[in-house]
Write an enzyme that holds these catalytic residues in place. Structure first.
Site, PDB file in Angstrom:
ATOM      1  N   ARG A  99     -30.092  54.177  28.518  1.00 13.66           N
ATOM      2  CA  ARG A  99     -29.183  53.104  28.095  1.00 13.66           C
ATOM      3  C   ARG A  99     -27.980  53.788  27.478  1.00 13.66           C
ATOM      4  O   ARG A  99     -28.120  54.502  26.473  1.00 13.66           O
ATOM      5  CB  ARG A  99     -29.871  52.172  27.093  1.00 13.66           C
ATOM      6  CG  ARG A  99     -28.902  51.211  26.433  1.00 13.66           C
ATOM      7  CD  ARG A  99     -29.587  50.096  25.687  1.00 13.66           C
ATOM      8  NE  ARG A  99     -30.164  49.140  26.603  1.00 13.66           N
ATOM      9  CZ  ARG A  99     -30.566  47.917  26.254  1.00 13.66           C
ATOM     10  NH1 ARG A  99     -30.450  47.510  25.002  1.00 13.66           N
ATOM     11  NH2 ARG A  99     -31.091  47.100  27.137  1.00 13.66           N
ATOM     12  N   HIS A 126     -26.713  45.809  34.511  1.00 10.76           N
ATOM     13  CA  HIS A 126     -28.029  45.789  33.866  1.00 10.76           C
ATOM     14  C   HIS A 126     -29.051  45.445  34.954  1.00 10.76           C
ATOM     15  O   HIS A 126     -29.626  44.353  34.968  1.00 10.76           O
ATOM     16  CB  HIS A 126     -28.011  44.754  32.741  1.00 10.76           C
ATOM     17  CG  HIS A 126     -29.107  44.916  31.723  1.00 10.76           C
ATOM     18  ND1 HIS A 126     -30.090  45.886  31.809  1.00 10.76           N
ATOM     19  CD2 HIS A 126     -29.365  44.208  30.577  1.00 10.76           C
ATOM     20  CE1 HIS A 126     -30.903  45.765  30.771  1.00 10.76           C
ATOM     21  NE2 HIS A 126     -30.486  44.762  30.017  1.00 10.76           N
ATOM     22  N   GLN A 129     -32.758  44.165  34.184  1.00 16.78           N
ATOM     23  CA  GLN A 129     -32.761  42.805  33.646  1.00 16.78           C
ATOM     24  C   GLN A 129     -32.647  41.775  34.775  1.00 16.78           C
ATOM     25  O   GLN A 129     -33.395  40.788  34.816  1.00 16.78           O
ATOM     26  CB  GLN A 129     -31.597  42.626  32.668  1.00 16.78           C
ATOM     27  CG  GLN A 129     -31.493  41.225  32.108  1.00 16.78           C
ATOM     28  CD  GLN A 129     -32.657  40.871  31.194  1.00 16.78           C
ATOM     29  OE1 GLN A 129     -32.956  41.611  30.271  1.00 16.78           O
ATOM     30  NE2 GLN A 129     -33.313  39.746  31.445  1.00 16.78           N
ATOM     31  N   ASP A 222     -25.409  34.471  28.156  1.00 11.87           N
ATOM     32  CA  ASP A 222     -25.597  35.783  27.518  1.00 11.87           C
ATOM     33  C   ASP A 222     -24.690  35.810  26.288  1.00 11.87           C
ATOM     34  O   ASP A 222     -23.817  34.940  26.122  1.00 11.87           O
ATOM     35  CB  ASP A 222     -25.218  36.887  28.525  1.00 11.87           C
ATOM     36  CG  ASP A 222     -25.521  38.293  28.009  1.00 11.87           C
ATOM     37  OD1 ASP A 222     -26.243  38.437  27.004  1.00 11.87           O
ATOM     38  OD2 ASP A 222     -25.017  39.266  28.620  1.00 11.87           O
ATOM     39  N   CYS A 261     -30.982  36.628  28.739  1.00 14.20           N
ATOM     40  CA  CYS A 261     -31.623  37.948  28.783  1.00 14.20           C
ATOM     41  C   CYS A 261     -32.114  38.398  27.413  1.00 14.20           C
ATOM     42  O   CYS A 261     -32.916  39.321  27.324  1.00 14.20           O
ATOM     43  CB  CYS A 261     -30.670  38.966  29.382  1.00 14.20           C
ATOM     44  SG  CYS A 261     -29.053  38.987  28.579  1.00 14.20           S
ATOM     45  N   ARG A 289     -39.758  41.700  32.382  1.00 11.55           N
ATOM     46  CA  ARG A 289     -39.184  43.052  32.319  1.00 11.55           C
ATOM     47  C   ARG A 289     -40.295  44.087  32.525  1.00 11.55           C
ATOM     48  O   ARG A 289     -40.114  45.088  33.216  1.00 11.55           O
ATOM     49  CB  ARG A 289     -38.516  43.300  30.944  1.00 11.55           C
ATOM     50  CG  ARG A 289     -37.333  42.421  30.596  1.00 11.55           C
ATOM     51  CD  ARG A 289     -36.148  42.674  31.488  1.00 11.55           C
ATOM     52  NE  ARG A 289     -35.744  44.067  31.535  1.00 11.55           N
ATOM     53  CZ  ARG A 289     -34.942  44.673  30.633  1.00 11.55           C
ATOM     54  NH1 ARG A 289     -34.446  43.977  29.625  1.00 11.55           N
ATOM     55  NH2 ARG A 289     -34.623  45.940  30.758  1.00 11.55           N
TER      56      ARG A 289
HETATM   57  N1   CP Z   1     -32.216  42.124  27.460  1.00 12.18           N
HETATM   58  C1   CP Z   1     -32.292  43.374  26.939  1.00 12.18           C
HETATM   59  O1   CP Z   1     -31.904  44.376  27.580  1.00 12.18           O
HETATM   60  O2   CP Z   1     -32.875  43.417  25.720  1.00 12.18           O
HETATM   61  P1   CP Z   1     -32.833  44.683  24.738  1.00 12.18           P
HETATM   62  O3   CP Z   1     -31.388  44.930  24.395  1.00 12.18           O
HETATM   63  O4   CP Z   1     -33.663  44.274  23.570  1.00 12.18           O
HETATM   64  O5   CP Z   1     -33.409  45.856  25.494  1.00 12.18           O
END
Ligand code: CP
Length: 302
Positions: A99, A126, A129, A222, A261, A289
């Site tokens: 990430r 992403h 997701q 979001d 998400c 997920r």
């Molecule tokens: N939706 C998502 O990626 O959640 P986090 O930021 O908690 O990983």
């Protein structure tokens, strides 16, 4: 093979992942042992709850293990380069979930890694997701082809970009509804348009929230601002007409589901009334997920 962008995968590959994840969900330990002796590095430059925990649990449920790394606990925080980190980790682990802030950082990581790299979020997209989200939609409606998805929020957003990369491949229609003056990411839009023309689906940008949701099967929102932004009162006010609240959901068909998400900024992009309603599937998305990431890990490392 890396997993950086859904645009790099065919409809068949994405569909196989969704179907495999649905199978894995029925029997979460059915693939135990597939990752025996293998290790994932979870390289997170930004905070996470769902992505980190679901990948760690996925590795455990496949019989492997995962090591979490952050700038605070590694030499990345003291200036070691992404290239040197990629080269080093590749000598220890079998895959890297990352990430990062800029999409170029994950491309750099993938360029210098000799093991698969999985995108756990960048500023551009992403993909894990959206695979979980498409799985959730298929779980609810039994199909993706012809499903109408309405996204309300920032138009040039990593969730929207990954939807553009995948939803039209499945024949799903995508409407993005944002404050006036915003536009879709041109690169992601061009890719999405190409997929939409091939599948007969559609991509639409509107600034009218009721118009966006009136025939939607899925109402998705979001956060309006990224984790590190400090929004002004004016910036927040510009998004308020796009808040998913009870009044807006009442304009959607009664069968419509609400998706997010997470994390949800309750009272901003969505109200408690909607997030906690019977139409909300936000915790199914969060759970999925885990299942889709197992399918992704098995495709790349299995
Ligand atoms: N939706 C998502 O990626 O959640 P986090 O930021 O908690 O990983």
């Amino acid at each position: 093979m890396h997993f950086l962008s859904l645009s790099e995968f065919s409809h068949k590959e994405l569909n196989d992942l969704v179907n495999h994840a649905l199978e894995l969900k029925k029997d979460p330990l059915s693939a135990f042992g597939a990752l025996q002796g293998k290790t994932l590095a979870l390289l997170f430059l930004k905070h996470s709850t769902r992505t980190r925990v679901s990948f760690e649990v996925a590795a455990n449920q496949l019989g492997g293990s995962a090591i979490y790394m952050s700038p605070d606990t590694s030499q990345l925080g003291r200036g070691e380069t992404i290239a040197d980190t990629a080269g080093t980790l590749s000598r220890y682990v079998d895959g890297i979930v990352a990430r990062v802030f800029e999409h170029e950082q994950i491309e750099e990581l993938a360029k210098h890694a000799t093991v698969p790299v999985i995108n756990g979020l960048t500023n551009f997209n992403h993909p894990c997701q959206i695979m979980a989200d498409l799985m959730t939609v298929k779980e609810r409606f039994g199909r993706l082809d012809g499903v109408r998805i309405a996204f309300l929020g920032a138009a040039d957003n990593n969730i929207v970009n990954s939807f553009l990369h995948a939803a039209p491949q499945f024949g799903a229609h995508l409407t993005v509804c944002s404050p006036k003056g915003q536009s879709l990411n041109p690169t992601a839009r061009a890719t999405g348009q190409r997929f939409a023309e091939a599948s007969g689906s559609s991509i639409r940008l509107t600034h009218d929230a009721v118009d966006a949701v009136k025939d939607a099967d899925v109402v998705y929102t979001d956060v309006w601002f990224s984790m590190h932004e400090q929004p002004s009162d004016e910036g927040k006010a510009a998004y308020m007409p796009y808040q998913v609240n009870g009044a807006l959901m009442a304009q959607a068909p009664s069968h419509a589901i609400f998706m997010h998400c997470m994390p949800v900024h309750r009272g901003w992009e969505a109200t408690d009334e909607v997030a906690d309603s019977s139409q909300s599937v936000i915790f199914d998305e969060a759970e999925n997920r885990l299942h889709i990431q197992k399918a992704i890990i098995l495709k790349l490392l299995g």
